[in-house]
Motif scaffolding. Structure first.
Motif: not given
Length: 70
Positions: A7-8, A51-52, A60-61, A65-70
């Protein structure tokens, strides 16, 4: 399962930020960031919070991240 390092890396690359620049922003060595991105080390909570804030998203995002909520 997507690790936080992936994710990073994806967040950094999508914003066209170098590892060197992100590491400076976080106050860590570039090699440390590389270890996080390659899932060799887990970033501590304070780095995840930085980072957030840097990417203007929630902790939480990043974690989800794998859920693509960003």
């Amino acid at each position: 399962m997507l690790h936080i390092g992936n994710a990073i890396a994806e967040l950094r690359e999508s914003r066209e930020i170098t590892q060197e620049d992100l590491a400076k922003t976080l106050g860590i060595a570039r090699s440390t960031l590389s270890h996080y991105e390659k899932n060799r080390r887990k970033p501590p909570l304070d780095i995840i919070v930085l980072l957030a804030n840097t990417f203007n998203i929630t902790v939480e995002q990043i974690i989800n991240f794998h859920k693509r909520e960003i």
